[in-house]
Design a protein around this motif. Structure first.
Motif, PDB file in Angstrom:
ATOM      1  N   MET A  52       0.904  -1.218  -0.004  1.00  0.00           N
ATOM      2  CA  MET A  52       0.042  -0.050  -0.043  1.00  0.00           C
ATOM      3  C   MET A  52       0.761   1.428   0.065  1.00  0.00           C
ATOM      4  SD  MET A  52      -3.403   0.653   2.178  1.00  0.00           S
ATOM      5  CE  MET A  52      -4.217  -0.475   1.641  1.00  0.00           C
ATOM      6  N   GLY A  53       2.117   1.029   0.193  1.00  0.00           N
ATOM      7  CA  GLY A  53       3.151   2.159   0.053  1.00  0.00           C
ATOM      8  C   GLY A  53       3.086   2.815  -1.321  1.00  0.00           C
ATOM      9  N   ASP A  54       3.026   2.196  -2.291  1.00  0.00           N
ATOM     10  CA  ASP A  54       2.989   2.899  -3.483  1.00  0.00           C
ATOM     11  C   ASP A  54       1.943   3.697  -3.800  1.00  0.00           C
ATOM     12  OD1 ASP A  54       5.413   1.407  -4.131  1.00  0.00           O
ATOM     13  OD2 ASP A  54       4.204   0.125  -5.498  1.00  0.00           O
ATOM     14  N   VAL A  55       0.579   3.273  -2.952  1.00  0.00           N
ATOM     15  CA  VAL A  55      -0.501   4.188  -3.132  1.00  0.00           C
ATOM     16  C   VAL A  55      -0.529   5.478  -2.501  1.00  0.00           C
ATOM     17  CG1 VAL A  55      -2.841   4.056  -2.703  1.00  0.00           C
ATOM     18  CG2 VAL A  55      -1.997   2.168  -3.410  1.00  0.00           C
ATOM     19  N   TRP A  56       0.132   5.438  -1.304  1.00  0.00           N
ATOM     20  CA  TRP A  56       0.383   6.664  -0.451  1.00  0.00           C
ATOM     21  C   TRP A  56       1.253   7.499  -1.396  1.00  0.00           C
ATOM     22  CZ3 TRP A  56      -3.203   7.405   2.583  1.00  0.00           C
ATOM     23  CH2 TRP A  56      -3.721   6.542   3.746  1.00  0.00           C
ATOM     24  N   LYS A  57       2.536   7.119  -1.948  1.00  0.00           N
ATOM     25  CA  LYS A  57       3.397   7.714  -2.844  1.00  0.00           C
ATOM     26  C   LYS A  57       2.641   8.455  -4.063  1.00  0.00           C
ATOM     27  CE  LYS A  57       7.499   7.526  -5.606  1.00  0.00           C
ATOM     28  NZ  LYS A  57       8.539   6.767  -6.219  1.00  0.00           N
ATOM     29  N   ALA A  58       1.718   7.411  -4.461  1.00  0.00           N
ATOM     30  CA  ALA A  58       1.227   8.172  -5.849  1.00  0.00           C
ATOM     31  C   ALA A  58       0.280   9.282  -5.540  1.00  0.00           C
ATOM     32  CB  ALA A  58       0.226   6.943  -6.377  1.00  0.00           C
ATOM     33  N   LEU A  59      -0.590   9.195  -4.396  1.00  0.00           N
ATOM     34  CA  LEU A  59      -1.778  10.099  -4.120  1.00  0.00           C
ATOM     35  C   LEU A  59      -0.943  11.095  -3.268  1.00  0.00           C
ATOM     36  CD1 LEU A  59      -4.279   7.639  -2.566  1.00  0.00           C
ATOM     37  CD2 LEU A  59      -4.203   8.835  -4.703  1.00  0.00           C
ATOM     38  N   ALA A  60       0.053  11.141  -2.819  1.00  0.00           N
ATOM     39  CA  ALA A  60       0.732  12.295  -2.264  1.00  0.00           C
ATOM     40  C   ALA A  60       1.318  13.659  -3.241  1.00  0.00           C
ATOM     41  CB  ALA A  60       2.154  11.956  -1.501  1.00  0.00           C
ATOM     42  N   ASP A  61       1.212  13.374  -4.437  1.00  0.00           N
ATOM     43  CA  ASP A  61       1.441  14.255  -5.503  1.00  0.00           C
ATOM     44  C   ASP A  61       0.420  14.943  -6.118  1.00  0.00           C
ATOM     45  OD1 ASP A  61       3.812  15.171  -7.588  1.00  0.00           O
ATOM     46  OD2 ASP A  61       2.130  15.038  -8.669  1.00  0.00           O
ATOM     47  N   PRO A  62       0.045  16.363  -6.026  1.00  0.00           N
ATOM     48  CA  PRO A  62      -1.053  16.904  -6.520  1.00  0.00           C
ATOM     49  C   PRO A  62      -1.594  16.836  -8.011  1.00  0.00           C
ATOM     50  CG  PRO A  62       0.536  18.613  -5.792  1.00  0.00           C
ATOM     51  CD  PRO A  62       0.966  17.159  -5.475  1.00  0.00           C
ATOM     52  N   THR A  63      -0.318  16.656  -8.727  1.00  0.00           N
ATOM     53  CA  THR A  63      -0.781  16.166 -10.342  1.00  0.00           C
ATOM     54  C   THR A  63      -1.171  14.958 -10.314  1.00  0.00           C
ATOM     55  OG1 THR A  63       1.370  17.691 -10.891  1.00  0.00           O
ATOM     56  CG2 THR A  63       0.528  16.240 -12.545  1.00  0.00           C
ATOM     57  N   ARG A  64      -0.716  13.912  -9.561  1.00  0.00           N
ATOM     58  CA  ARG A  64      -1.355  12.634  -9.826  1.00  0.00           C
ATOM     59  C   ARG A  64      -2.761  12.433  -9.185  1.00  0.00           C
ATOM     60  NH1 ARG A  64       4.108  11.516  -9.232  1.00  0.00           N
ATOM     61  NH2 ARG A  64       4.210  11.066  -6.898  1.00  0.00           N
ATOM     62  N   ARG A  65      -2.911  13.296  -8.153  1.00  0.00           N
ATOM     63  CA  ARG A  65      -4.452  13.481  -7.830  1.00  0.00           C
ATOM     64  C   ARG A  65      -5.395  14.040  -8.980  1.00  0.00           C
ATOM     65  NH1 ARG A  65      -1.802  15.089  -2.919  1.00  0.00           N
ATOM     66  NH2 ARG A  65      -2.725  17.123  -3.324  1.00  0.00           N
ATOM     67  N   GLN A  66      -4.743  15.075  -9.446  1.00  0.00           N
ATOM     68  CA  GLN A  66      -5.511  15.773 -10.643  1.00  0.00           C
ATOM     69  C   GLN A  66      -5.977  14.723 -11.692  1.00  0.00           C
ATOM     70  OE1 GLN A  66      -3.711  19.550 -11.651  1.00  0.00           O
ATOM     71  NE2 GLN A  66      -5.561  19.970 -13.043  1.00  0.00           N
ATOM     72  N   ILE A  67      -4.648  14.015 -12.105  1.00  0.00           N
ATOM     73  CA  ILE A  67      -4.925  12.957 -13.218  1.00  0.00           C
ATOM     74  C   ILE A  67      -5.905  12.115 -12.947  1.00  0.00           C
ATOM     75  CG2 ILE A  67      -3.669  11.013 -14.214  1.00  0.00           C
ATOM     76  CD1 ILE A  67      -1.109  12.679 -14.237  1.00  0.00           C
ATOM     77  N   LEU A  68      -5.980  11.448 -11.508  1.00  0.00           N
ATOM     78  CA  LEU A  68      -7.063  10.468 -11.152  1.00  0.00           C
ATOM     79  C   LEU A  68      -8.408  11.313 -11.290  1.00  0.00           C
ATOM     80  CD1 LEU A  68      -5.335   9.030  -8.137  1.00  0.00           C
ATOM     81  CD2 LEU A  68      -5.793   7.682 -10.323  1.00  0.00           C
ATOM     82  N   SER A  69      -8.567  12.657 -11.109  1.00  0.00           N
ATOM     83  CA  SER A  69      -9.646  13.369 -11.176  1.00  0.00           C
ATOM     84  C   SER A  69     -10.155  13.448 -12.506  1.00  0.00           C
ATOM     85  CB  SER A  69      -9.664  14.675 -10.390  1.00  0.00           C
ATOM     86  OG  SER A  69     -10.772  15.336 -10.564  1.00  0.00           O
ATOM     87  N   LEU A  70      -9.212  13.668 -13.412  1.00  0.00           N
ATOM     88  CA  LEU A  70      -9.685  13.732 -14.823  1.00  0.00           C
ATOM     89  C   LEU A  70     -10.212  12.166 -15.263  1.00  0.00           C
ATOM     90  CD1 LEU A  70      -6.653  15.722 -16.173  1.00  0.00           C
ATOM     91  CD2 LEU A  70      -8.856  16.448 -16.091  1.00  0.00           C
ATOM     92  N   LEU A  71      -9.343  11.279 -14.708  1.00  0.00           N
ATOM     93  CA  LEU A  71      -9.848   9.992 -15.401  1.00  0.00           C
ATOM     94  C   LEU A  71     -11.030   9.433 -14.512  1.00  0.00           C
ATOM     95  CD1 LEU A  71      -6.334   8.115 -15.382  1.00  0.00           C
ATOM     96  CD2 LEU A  71      -7.500   9.142 -17.327  1.00  0.00           C
ATOM     97  N   ARG A  72     -11.514  10.067 -13.580  1.00  0.00           N
ATOM     98  CA  ARG A  72     -12.846   9.622 -13.020  1.00  0.00           C
ATOM     99  C   ARG A  72     -13.921  10.174 -13.875  1.00  0.00           C
ATOM    100  NH1 ARG A  72     -15.932  12.422  -9.076  1.00  0.00           N
ATOM    101  NH2 ARG A  72     -14.396  14.137  -9.222  1.00  0.00           N
TER     102      ARG A  72
END
Length: 88
Positions: free
Chosen positions: A1-21
């Protein structure tokens, strides 16, 4: 689950997930939404893939990315279990 926290820690990646949602997109469509290079976006997408937060599917010359919510749901369930106390 460490990779998930690292991925979600970055605002750009959170924005990408929001776009893909909202809809599945290829890397070019995603990069149009940001003021950064395509290799930088590809790096972010690779981190999201390693964390199992996105799927990718080759469609012709493009790779189309889609969000995977199962990992996020598992993470939320884990957090919920940590915060709930048993009142026995």
């Amino acid at each position: 689950m460490g990779d998930v926290w690292k991925a979600l820690a970055d605002p750009t990646r959170r924005q990408i997930l929001s776009l893909l949602r909202q809809k599945d997109m290829n890397a070019g469509e995603i990069s149009e939404k940001f003021n950064m290079t395509k290799p930088s976006i590809s790096n972010h997408l690779n981190i999201l893939k390693q964390a199992d937060l996105v799927d990718s599917e080759k469609q012709g010359q493009n790779v189309v990315y889609s969000i995977k919510t199962s990992v996020i749901e598992d993470m939320l369930s884990t957090l919920s279990n940590l915060t709930n106390r048993n009142e026995d």
